[in-house]
Scaffold this active site. Structure first.
Site, PDB file in Angstrom:
ATOM      1  N   GLY A 238      15.116  -8.087   0.973  1.00 46.93           N
ATOM      2  CA  GLY A 238      15.069  -7.036  -0.038  1.00 46.93           C
ATOM      3  C   GLY A 238      14.356  -7.344  -1.333  1.00 46.93           C
TER       4      GLY A 238
ATOM      5  N   PRO B  72      13.978 -12.564   4.151  1.00 47.46           N
ATOM      6  CA  PRO B  72      12.896 -11.873   3.444  1.00 47.46           C
ATOM      7  C   PRO B  72      11.813 -11.391   4.418  1.00 47.46           C
ATOM      8  CG  PRO B  72      12.691 -14.241   3.144  1.00 47.46           C
ATOM      9  CD  PRO B  72      13.925 -14.025   3.977  1.00 47.46           C
TER      10      PRO B  72
ATOM     11  N   ARG C  64       9.309  -8.193   3.439  1.00 47.02           N
ATOM     12  CA  ARG C  64       8.269  -7.691   2.548  1.00 47.02           C
ATOM     13  C   ARG C  64       7.707  -8.763   1.608  1.00 47.02           C
ATOM     14  NH1 ARG C  64       8.277  -2.314   0.950  1.00 47.02           N
ATOM     15  NH2 ARG C  64      10.441  -2.200   1.625  1.00 47.02           N
TER      16      ARG C  64
ATOM     17  N   ARG D 239       3.495   5.183   4.812  1.00 47.39           N
ATOM     18  CA  ARG D 239       4.535   5.013   3.795  1.00 47.39           C
ATOM     19  C   ARG D 239       4.482   6.042   2.666  1.00 47.39           C
ATOM     20  NH1 ARG D 239       5.205   0.937   0.977  1.00 47.39           N
ATOM     21  NH2 ARG D 239       7.465   0.925   0.930  1.00 47.39           N
TER      22      ARG D 239
ATOM     23  N   TYR E 257       7.870   7.995   2.198  1.00 46.18           N
ATOM     24  CA  TYR E 257       8.665   7.827   0.964  1.00 46.18           C
ATOM     25  C   TYR E 257       7.860   7.924  -0.337  1.00 46.18           C
ATOM     26  CZ  TYR E 257      10.096   3.963   4.285  1.00 46.18           C
ATOM     27  OH  TYR E 257      10.350   3.136   5.346  1.00 46.18           O
TER      28      TYR E 257
ATOM     29  N   CYS F 118      -4.769  15.497  10.692  1.00 46.11           N
ATOM     30  CA  CYS F 118      -4.606  16.929  10.468  1.00 46.11           C
ATOM     31  C   CYS F 118      -3.203  17.196   9.954  1.00 46.11           C
ATOM     32  CB  CYS F 118      -4.869  17.679  11.749  1.00 46.11           C
ATOM     33  SG  CYS F 118      -6.579  17.498  12.221  1.00 46.11           S
ATOM     34  N   GLU F 119      -3.005  16.897   8.683  1.00 47.58           N
ATOM     35  CA  GLU F 119      -1.683  16.917   8.073  1.00 47.58           C
ATOM     36  C   GLU F 119      -1.921  16.858   6.572  1.00 47.58           C
ATOM     37  OE1 GLU F 119       2.060  17.245   8.779  1.00 47.58           O
ATOM     38  OE2 GLU F 119       1.050  16.504  10.568  1.00 47.58           O
TER      39      GLU F 119
ATOM     40  N   TYR G 227       5.203  -3.423   6.610  1.00 50.70           N
ATOM     41  CA  TYR G 227       5.536  -2.051   6.996  1.00 50.70           C
ATOM     42  C   TYR G 227       4.321  -1.122   7.030  1.00 50.70           C
ATOM     43  CZ  TYR G 227      10.043  -4.106   5.930  1.00 50.70           C
ATOM     44  OH  TYR G 227      11.120  -4.966   5.900  1.00 50.70           O
TER      45      TYR G 227
HETATM   46  C1  LIG Z   1      14.570  -4.687   6.606  1.00 50.71           C
HETATM   47  C2  LIG Z   1      15.530  -5.792   6.664  1.00 50.71           C
HETATM   48  C3  LIG Z   1      15.214  -7.031   6.099  1.00 50.71           C
HETATM   49  C4  LIG Z   1      13.942  -7.290   5.344  1.00 50.71           C
HETATM   50  O1  LIG Z   1      13.903  -6.582   4.151  1.00 50.71           O
HETATM   51  P1  LIG Z   1      12.688  -6.785   3.135  1.00 50.71           P
HETATM   52  O2  LIG Z   1      12.928  -5.756   2.098  1.00 50.71           O
HETATM   53  O3  LIG Z   1      11.441  -6.563   3.897  1.00 50.71           O
HETATM   54  O4  LIG Z   1      12.782  -8.178   2.605  1.00 50.71           O
HETATM   55  C5  LIG Z   1      16.111  -8.055   6.268  1.00 50.71           C
HETATM   56  N1  LIG Z   1      17.277  -7.871   6.936  1.00 50.71           N
HETATM   57  C6  LIG Z   1      17.602  -6.686   7.471  1.00 50.71           C
HETATM   58  C7  LIG Z   1      18.872  -6.549   8.213  1.00 50.71           C
HETATM   59  C8  LIG Z   1      16.763  -5.606   7.342  1.00 50.71           C
HETATM   60  O5  LIG Z   1      17.106  -4.431   7.870  1.00 50.71           O
END
Ligand SMILES: *Cc1c(COP(=O)(O)O)cnc(C)c1O
Length: 445
Positions: free
Chosen positions: A249, A295, A297, A334, A338, A365-366, A394
């Site tokens: 995250g 991790p 992202r 993305r 979002y 086409c969107e 992603y």
């Molecule tokens: C998506 C996810 C991650 C990775 O999250 P990032 O924001 O990409 O670091 C890790 N663990 C779980 C269970 C997830 O669903």
């Protein structure tokens, strides 16, 4: 432009990633093209790994959350860097195994793992499954029994911390398809349930509070809640916490609205988590758990850019100027999903000042097929190479064949040299599984 570890502008005024000229990459491999900088990926993996080593006596493992970008080469890099991976489907598990990734360092996630996925995971002998339903525990137990083993599992719990990019909230009840809530007692019930299963070995807990989070405090709070919960389960159920998985995250830079953190800077996030685990453990008299971190992202996001060629330009006076590129939501859904924000730059004129505000449109086409809305660029012309930054996470993993567009290939740059890690699709690839029943086949007269 932000001064970034992996990107720079060379003497020709071209954007470079990992020492490779993006204009040359576009000429050699065509566009649209995903480009990844291997050095950045390795540096991020090593930063997390070495922080655990230095501050937690190596009593843990970094798992790359491979849903962010999954292909055989990335699993090879993760293996060489001596980290683990998490997978969320049979397809990701298959890819990792095909790449020769050691099964014991694979963790499996998912809120609804299919029976055959559980079977595949056990057949492969993966390290641990993160269970997220009663039925799943039953299934794992039964499949493990058949094979005469005890499968290690973690339980996904909800600490009641909801984090968003710039803020976080504590919630009493969590409305999520993921996890079991600590506060309403369901996490305790499933702990007790899992402990009754003979062929399942409950090692501990997993939580993941969200994505693209910059607030250290929200992670620390989640750690504290999980550790308090583990202490309560020790008291009530004599459960011993052996492993704690804190999910992923950590936020990355997409635009100048986000913090720019150098690779080494992410060590601070992990250090904050580690010190929260340590202080809670000593406060509650718990053994230090084996620590996992996931991790995704932050490892791969800023390591990637997408290159496009500018095509049609449409200026609607007083409304918007659209710059259309040869990709779109089929390689990066993305914005459509979002309203994610991105920074585009003209790779062939990266040293020029931005002079206008434009929106980058795809070719699907969107109407919602946009990559970026109201962003600054120099005056773009057909044929310019447009780079969109921080597209490593992603993007390819969410790509699709909408409008039967070809999913772009991926190249990996290492010391200025690029090679394919995912080859281009062909039209034959796209139509490969199509079947025309006999009665619909074109009659030859
Ligand atoms: C998506 C996810 C991650 C990775 O999250 P990032 O924001 O990409 O670091 C890790 N663990 C779980 C269970 C997830 O669903």
């Amino acid at each position: 432009m932000n001064e970034r570890e992996t990107l720079k502008i060379n003497q020709l005024g071209h954007l470079e990633i990992g020492g490779a000229d993006c204009v040359e990459l576009a000429q050699k491999f065509g566009t649209p093209l995903y480009v990844f900088d291997e050095a950045y990926i390795r540096k991020m993996m090593a930063t997390y790994r070495d922080t655990l080593k230095k501050h937690y006596e190596d009593n843990g493992l970094v798992l790359y959350a491979s849903k962010a970008f999954s292909c055989k080469a990335i699993y090879r890099i993760a293996d060489e860097e001596n980290i683990g991976v998490d997978v969320v489907s049979g397809g990701e598990l298959y890819t990792a195994l095909q790449a020769g990734f050691p099964a014991e360092r694979i963790y499996m996630h998912g809120n609804n793992k299919l029976d055959y996925e559980i079977g595949e995971a056990l057949d492969a002998g993966i390290g641990c499954i993160v269970a997220d339903a009663y039925s799943e525990i039953d299934k794992i137990d039964a499949e493990a029994k058949k094979r005469g083993i005890r499968q290690k599992i973690l339980l996904r719990i909800n600490p009641g911390v909801e984090a968003h990019t710039h803020a976080f909230v504590q919630t009493a009840t969590t409305d999520s398809k993921f996890g079991f809530s600590i506060s309403d007692g369901t996490a305790e019930k499933i702990t007790a349930y899992a402990m009754t299963k003979e062929n399942v070995c409950l090692e501990g807990y997993h939580c993941h509070i969200g994505s693209q989070i910059f607030e250290k405090q929200s992670f620390v709070l989640a750690v504290e809640k999980c550790m308090d919960f583990a202490a309560a389960m020790k008291e009530k159920l004599s459960f011993t916490l052996k492993t704690l998985n804190l999910g992923g995250g950590f936020g990355i830079w997409y635009t100048d609205e986000d913090r720019k953190i150098p690779p080494e800077g992410y060590a601070e996030y992990l250090e904050a988590l580690i010190s929260a685990v340590k202080s809670k453990a000593s406060e509650k008299g718990l053994e230090l758990p084996y620590l996992l971190l996931e991790p995704g992202r932050s490892i791969i996001g800023e390591a990637g850019v997408t290159l496009y060629t500018v095509g049609a330009i449409k200026d609607i006076p007083g409304v918007k100027k659209y710059i259309a590129v040869d990709g779109g939501m089929f390689d990066n859904p993305r914005y459509a999903l979002y309203q994610s924000k991105y920074t585009p730059i003209l790779a062939n004129r990266a040293d020029e000042e931005n002079t206008e505000i434009v929106s980058i449109a795809g070719k699907c086409c969107e109407s919602g097929d946009l990559i970026a809305v109201n962003v600054a660029l120099p005056k773009a012309e057909s044929g310019d190479i447009l780079a969109v930054l921080s597209t490593g996470a992603y993007n390819y993993s969410m790509a699709m064949n909408y409008n039967r567009n070809k999913i772009p290939p991926c190249v990996l740059v290492n010391e200025g040299q690029a090679e394919y890690i995912v080859r281009p699709q062909s039209y034959e690839d796209i139509a490969r599984n199509d079947v025309v029943p006999q009665r619909l086949q074109k009659k030859t007269k």
